[in-house]
Design a protein around this motif. Sequence first.
Motif, mmCIF file in Angstrom:
data_model
loop_
_atom_site.group_PDB
_atom_site.id
_atom_site.type_symbol
_atom_site.label_atom_id
_atom_site.label_comp_id
_atom_site.label_asym_id
_atom_site.label_seq_id
_atom_site.Cartn_x
_atom_site.Cartn_y
_atom_site.Cartn_z
ATOM 1 N N ARG A 165 0.834 -1.199 0.000
ATOM 2 C CA ARG A 165 0.000 0.000 0.000
ATOM 3 C C ARG A 165 0.869 1.249 0.000
ATOM 4 N N GLY A 166 0.242 2.403 -0.327
ATOM 5 C CA GLY A 166 1.010 3.632 -0.428
ATOM 6 C C GLY A 166 2.039 3.511 -1.537
ATOM 7 N N TYR A 167 3.210 4.077 -1.327
ATOM 8 C CA TYR A 167 4.230 4.008 -2.376
ATOM 9 C C TYR A 167 4.798 2.609 -2.552
ATOM 10 N N PHE B 27 1.507 4.111 -8.384
ATOM 11 C CA PHE B 27 1.273 4.969 -7.230
ATOM 12 C C PHE B 27 1.171 6.438 -7.652
ATOM 13 N N ARG C 168 5.595 5.439 9.660
ATOM 14 C CA ARG C 168 4.588 4.405 9.875
ATOM 15 C C ARG C 168 3.734 4.838 11.071
ATOM 16 N N GLU D 63 -1.872 11.640 6.691
ATOM 17 C CA GLU D 63 -0.717 11.012 6.035
ATOM 18 C C GLU D 63 -0.861 9.502 5.973
ATOM 19 N N GLU E 222 -3.380 6.741 3.052
ATOM 20 C CA GLU E 222 -3.109 5.951 1.848
ATOM 21 C C GLU E 222 -2.586 4.555 2.171
ATOM 22 N N PHE E 223 -2.070 4.363 3.396
ATOM 23 C CA PHE E 223 -1.596 3.042 3.794
ATOM 24 C C PHE E 223 -2.701 2.204 4.448
ATOM 25 N N LYS E 224 -3.836 2.868 4.757
ATOM 26 C CA LYS E 224 -5.004 2.187 5.335
ATOM 27 C C LYS E 224 -4.678 1.455 6.644
#
Length: 611
Positions: free
Chosen positions: A335-337, A364, A394, A459, A462-464
């Motif tokens: 996820r994310g980048y 991405f 994180r 922030e 996007e990583f959920k």
Amino acid sequence: MKIGTNYIRNGQYEFAVWAPSPGTVSLKIVSPYKKVIPMCRVHREYWKTTIDDLAQNISYYYRLDDVKDRPDPASHYQPEGVHGPSHVVNHSFNWEDDHWKDISLADMVIYELHVGTFTQNGTFDEIIPRLDELKNLGINALEIMPVAQFPGERNWGYDGVHPYAVQNSYGGPTGFKRFINECHKKGIAIILDVVYNHLGPEGNYLRDFGPYFTDKYKTPWGDAINFDDTHSHEVRNFFIENAIHWFRHYHVDALRLDAIHAIFDMGEKHFLSELSERVEEFSQKQGRKYHLIAESDLNDSRIVIPREFLGYGIDGIWCDDFHHSLHTLLTGENRGYYLDFGKVAHMAKSMKEGFVYSGEYSEFRKKNHGNSSKDVPAKQMVVFSQNHDQIGNRMLGERLSVLVSFEALKLASGIVLLSPYIPLLFMGEEYGENAPFLYFVSHSDCALIEMVREGRKKEFGEFKWQGEPPDPQDAETFLKSKINWNKRMGGNHKVLLNFYKNLITLRKTNPALSYPDKKSSIVDSLEREKIISMRRWNVSHEVFFIFNFNCSEVKIVPSIIEGKWNKILDSSEKIWNGPGSFLPDELNSGEEIIIRGQSFVLYNRKKLCAV
């Protein structure tokens, strides 16, 4: 143009500030006596005054338009914090590093640390007793996260608002010099992280002096620095003089330039090009090399291309693609980048070239990304399995030691330290530190604190990641981020520490590993088996290693070797608390072997023929 307070001779100091916005500027001395001294406007809106026989421990403000009292934008010390008066610093110091020989980037093994969380009290002086341990590990360069004065006592350092001042809670100017002096005496270089893309919000008074910022561009952290608009010449001077300040007064060896992708300059000569030119001139005058290393997510080789070939001439660059390729293979995160990574082929390409995305489409980013780094020398690229950003950004600040197995930690250390690039370790990585490295601040403005809290939550979107992130303002968040140095004394922590020492020793002493070089190497990969093989050589020696990213053992016949090879390191050996090796001590070409899951092996031989 020199700015701030500058010693002339015989107790005489010059005060200089660039301030085109106010109509009048005065020097207001507030301690140990009180006095207001009008300053003279000189060319290009600089204001100056000179004081003879200046008393020690002078604290001062600049008074603007007879109304506002503001700290010096180029203050060298803020003992009362970002809002308090500036303090004149006498930079005389009993340096003992006359015989110091700077270390080339090609020879560096870098260790990144945050002063506030590296020791219990978070000071420069407390780091000094640990230098021998770091030296014994094989570290010869320390990268220090930003020390420019920030609000409060807890911060990563990227919210600094006094770029010339050393953080008071860390030990101020004298503490920093004492620390660097001891590092140089032990053969350790200092890389200082500096931020030239933005300033923090609290205590940022530069707008009262002049147009240091521009609204033409935006950074993720606020207004961009004015590097190409009206008055930009003096803004550029402010930051270039800052770089020279760290080299001249503190004997810093290199600067790591934070997030240069947020340095916007559409002028004829980019700020980074001018900066590298000025640093090169300073290096020539001093008779030694001072380095610039850039962090960038642009995958743009122009950053390190020499100026005569229309590049910026920066000496080195961080390679995020190496980290992302490694992290996704070890953790499975996508996820994310991390969406753009996850294949063994990505890791193999990074081992060959550096950048994985060199013009390919990025899912991405929803666009083509980067250009080729094939011709960028390996000695100009810094790689890592962990750093402050990749851990601290994180939600729960987890290190690799919390996310993957012990075998995977050894695998990660091997691919970084045996790569043909400059390796960087993050503090505590060498013994598997499992305390988090969280984001923390100590602002005094309630509205700003709430904005920071909400910004962090956004922030992570996007990583959920699920749950509530730790409160950056809470002192407990900071305290949880301190490393536990004594863990290195026992169990798997001690084994991993010795493993890192062994790897670094091999890197420094094996002729085929000791010089970063992409051209004297071959990389092969097997996607289905999750295997990467690499062969490196120099005039007299060759090494061959296999990295298995599969969780299970794999049978292969190595395809890029000939002749007979001797095993010198196997991460699955029981001496390293591994499950035990299936690999022979002597390997012949064409021989089928079995390599344990999440392990690597290194073979060596004297070179028998030209390659």
